[in-house]
Design a protein around this motif. Structure first.
Motif, short mmCIF file in Angstrom:
data_model
loop_
_atom_site.label_atom_id
_atom_site.label_comp_id
_atom_site.label_asym_id
_atom_site.label_seq_id
_atom_site.Cartn_x
_atom_site.Cartn_y
_atom_site.Cartn_z
N ILE A 68 14.11 -20.04 -17.07
CA ILE A 68 14.13 -19.78 -18.51
C ILE A 68 13.55 -18.39 -18.74
N ASP A 69 14.36 -17.54 -19.35
CA ASP A 69 13.98 -16.13 -19.57
C ASP A 69 13.20 -16.00 -20.87
N ASP A 70 12.42 -14.94 -21.00
CA ASP A 70 11.71 -14.62 -22.25
C ASP A 70 10.94 -15.83 -22.77
N PHE A 71 10.33 -16.58 -21.87
CA PHE A 71 9.71 -17.84 -22.30
C PHE A 71 8.59 -17.58 -23.30
N ALA B 282 6.11 -13.16 -14.03
CA ALA B 282 5.56 -12.39 -15.16
C ALA B 282 6.42 -11.15 -15.33
N GLU B 283 6.95 -10.98 -16.54
CA GLU B 283 7.91 -9.90 -16.80
C GLU B 283 7.23 -8.75 -17.53
N GLY B 284 7.59 -7.52 -17.20
CA GLY B 284 7.07 -6.37 -17.95
C GLY B 284 5.65 -5.98 -17.58
MG MG Z 1 13.20 -11.34 -20.22
#
Ligand code: MG
Ligand code: C2E
Ligand code: MG
Length: 503
Positions: free
Chosen positions: A394-397, A451-453
Motif C-alpha cells: 500500500i503506497d502513500d500509507f 519509509a518513503e522520502g
Molecule cells: Mg508514495
C-alpha cells in the motif's frame, strides 16, 4: 482517538498542499508558455531581412507583435541604444539597460521596464541579440484560480516579477528557499521552477483548520477536476493543435515515455535490495515531465491502463537480467486503483514475467489506498495477484481516507509510509506523533515497511531505530535512468562487498 484526529488533520493539509502544488505547477507552465511565445517572436524578428528601422522593418515588427499572444512591443537596438520599436522610430535613442537575469542560449531578462512609447505598468523584457520583446508580466501568472489563492512568479533570489494578491516578503523568501511545498503556521504554499524562475501559489491555512474533514472531502473532487482540466488546457495550448487527450495518446503510441528507477535500501545494512519504477515523459526541450502532472490526465481520460502496460513492458525489458541475477532483488511498480480493481493487467504481467524468467515474488505492486472505488473488487484482484506470487504494497500509507479499515480487510505484504510523515520527523512535533503509530500498527500486522522520502540522516536514524525494514529517498538516491541505476547498484554492492559485481 488522538491518533485519528492527527491523521485526519494531516490528511486535510496534505490534500490542500497537493491542490496548492497543482496551481504552482500550472503557473510554472504558464510562465514557460509565455516565455516560449516571446522567444518565438524573437526568433521570427531575428530572421527578418530588414534591420534598419525602415517602414517595412517597423511594419514587420508590428505584425509579429500582433501574432504573438503575450507581447506588447518589440524593440530594436543598435550600438547599445534602442532606436526603433514596432510603434515607430525614436528621435532620441534610449541607452540599453543591462539585463537583470541570464536565461542561457543568448536570452536574458530585464525587469521593470517602463515603456517610453505607450502608457503601461512596468513590463518584463526578454532580450536576445539586437532585439527585446516586452511581456505583460500579468500574462506570466494568467491562470484561473479560486479567489482565495495568491499566485506569483519570482527569481530564486526573491525578486518578485508578478503577484496576483498580497504576500509577505518573508513568506516569499521562505517558500523560495524551501523549493517544493510546505505548510506554515498561517499558510499552505508551493513553488515550482520554470525557466530559471520560480512560480508559486499560496493559500491561507485558516479555512482548512475550521473546515471539517467531510466538508473538505466534498470540495476535493471539484478542485481536482478543475486542476486536472487546467493542466489539460495548458498542455493543449503549448502543443497548439492537439487536445491534451490526443497528445497523451500519441505520446503513448510513439512510446515517448521512459522509466527511472529509485533505489530502495535495506536500512540495517545499506544494501540496495529493490527499486521503484517511476514514469517520466521527456519533453521537446530535454526536460522531463513528472508523473504528478500527466498521471491525473491519463486517469481522467482512461489512457492510464495503456501506461500501466507500457511501464510493465519497459521495466521487465530493462530490469529482467538484474532480477534473474539477483533473486533477492525486487522491483516495485505503481498500479493505478482502476487497474488494480479490474486486475486487467495481470495476464500480460504474468506473460512477461515468465518470458523474462523472473520470479513473481520479485515484482511488488504498489497501490494507493485512496483510489479504490469498489473495495470488494479490489480485494478480489489483490487476492488473485498474491495467489500469482506478487507482493502487494500500500503506497502513500496514511494519506487515504480508509487506512485503518482497509488494513483489516486487505491481504497485504507491505506498507509504504507516506513522505509527509517522514518529513515531520524532527521538524514538526505535532505531526511526528503519527509515524510511531503507523509503525507500531504495521509491526502488529507483521507487514514489511518502506519509509518513503528519506532526505536526512536524522530521518534515516529514526526509522532504523523503529525497525522499519526498507527506506527510499533522496538521501540514498533520486530516481535514475536504467543505466545509471545499474551503476548505482554495482557501486552499492562493491561498497558492501557482499556479492560479486553484477554485469
Ligand atoms: Mg508514495
Ligand atoms: P509515489 O509512487 O508515491 O512515488 C514516490 C514519489 O516520491 C516519486 O515522485 C519520487 O521521485 C518521490 N521521492 C522519493 N524520494 C523522495 C525524497 O527524498 N524527497 C522528495 N521530495 N521526493 C521523493 P514521482 O516520480 O514524481 O512520482 C509521483 C507519483 O506519480 C508517484 O508517487 C506515483 O503515484 C505516480 N507514478 C509514478 N510513476 C507511475 C507509474 O508508472 N504508474 C502510475 N500509475 N503512477 C505512477
Ligand atoms: Mg509508489
Amino acid at each position: 482517538m488522538i491518533m485519528l484526529s492527527h491523521v485526519q488533520q494531516i490528511r486535510i493539509l496534505k490534500e490542500e498542499q497537493k491542490y496548492v502544488s497543482d496551481y504552482a505547477r500550472l503557473t510554472a507552465m504558464r510562465v514557460d508558455l509565455t516565455l516560449d511565445n516571446a522567444k518565438q517572436a524573437l526568433v521570427r524578428v531575428e530572421a527578418e531581412r530588414n534591420a534598419d528601422c525602415s517602414p517595412e522593418h517597423i511594419r514587420r515588427m508590428g505584425q509579429i507583435v500582433l501574432d504573438a499572444h503575450s507581447i506588447q512591443d518589440i524593440g530594436f537596438f543598435r550600438n547599445g541604444h534602442l532606436v526603433c520599436t514596432s510603434l515607430g522610430g525614436l528621435s532620441t535613442p534610449i541607452p540599453q539597460r543591462r539585463p537583470d537575469m541570464d536565461l542561457g542560449q543568448g536570452y536574458s531578462l530585464v525587469f521593470a521596464v517602463e515603456p517610453k512609447l505607450f502608457r503601461s505598468k512596468p513590463l518584463v523584457e526578454l532580450r536576445r541579440g539586437n532585439y527585446g520583446v516586452l511581456i505583460r508580466s500579468g500574462r506570466l501568472i494568467d491562470v484561473v484560480t479560486d479567489t482565495g489563492m495568491t499566485l506569483g512568479v519570482a527569481t530564486n533570489q526573491g525578486h518578485v516579477l508578478e503577484l496576483s494578491g498580497t504576500a509577505e516578503p518573508q513568506l516569499i523568501r521562505a517558500l523560495l528557499a524551501r523549493q517544493n511545498a510546505g505548510i506554515g503556521d498561517r499558510y499552505v504554499f508551493a513553488s515550482h521552477r520554470a525557466a530559471g524562475l520560480a512560480a508559486f501559489a499560496i493559500v491561507d491555512r485558516e479555512p482548512a483548520q475550521t473546515m471539517s474533514g467531510s466538508d473538505w472531502r466534498e470540495m476535493l473532487p471539484l478542485s481536482l477536476v478543475i486542476s486536472t482540466a487546467l493542466i489539460g488546457i495548458v498542455i493543449w495550448v503549448s502543443r497548439q493543435q492537439l487536445s491534451p487527450e490526443k497528445t497523451l495518446e500519441l505520446a503513448i503510441q510513439k512510446r515517448e515515455f521512459v522509466v527511472h528507477y529509485q533505489p530502495i535500501v535495506e536500512l540495517s545494512t545499506g544494501r540496495c535490495v529493490a527499486a521503484e519504477a517511476l514514469l517520466r515523459w521527456p519533453q521537446r526541450k530535454g526536460e522531463m515531465m513528472n508523473p504528478d502532472t500527466f498521471i491525473p490526465l491519463a486517469e481522467a481520460t482512461g489512457l492510464i491502463s495503456r501506461l500501466t502496460d507500457l511501464v510493465i513492458e519497459i521495466v521487465m525489458k530493462e530490469m529482467g537480467s538484474l532480477l534473474r541475477n539477483d533473486r533477492h532483488f525486487h522491483i516495485s511498480i505503481n498500479i493505478p486503483a482502476g487497474d488494480m480493481e479490474s486486475g486487467r493487467f495481470l495476464p500480460g504481467l504474468a506473460a512477461v514475467v515468465r518470458k523474462e524468467g523472473v520470479d513473481p515474488s520479485q515484482v511488488w505492486l504498489e497501490v494507493t489506498e485512496g483510489g479504490f472505488i469498489n473495495a470488494d473488487a479490489a480485494i478480489n484482484a489483490i487476492k488473485a495477484a498474491r495467489a500469482a506470487g506478487y507482493q502487494i504494497t500500500i503506497d502513500d500509507f496514511g494519506t487515504g481516507y480508509s487506512s485503518l479499515s482497509l488494513l483489516e480487510g486487505l491481504p497485504l505484504d507491505a506498507l509504504k509510509i507516506d513522505k509527509s510523515f517522514i518529513d515531520a520527523i524532527g521538524r514538526d512535533a505535532a505531526k511526528s506523533v503519527v509515524a510511531p503509530h503507523i509503525i507500531a500498527m504495521a509491526h502488529d500486522l507483521k507487514l514489511c515497511m518502506i519509509a518513503e522520502g528519506i532526505e536526512t540522516s536524522e530521518q534515516e536514524a529514526y526509522v532504523k531505530e523503529a525497525n522499519v525494514q526498507l527506506g527510499q529517498g533522496w538521501l540514498f538516491s533520486k530516481a535514475l535512468p536504467s543505466e545509471q541505476f545499474r551503476a548505482f547498484y554495482n557501486r552499492n554492492r562493491a561498497a558492501a562487498q557482499l556479492q560479486p559485481d553484477f554485469t
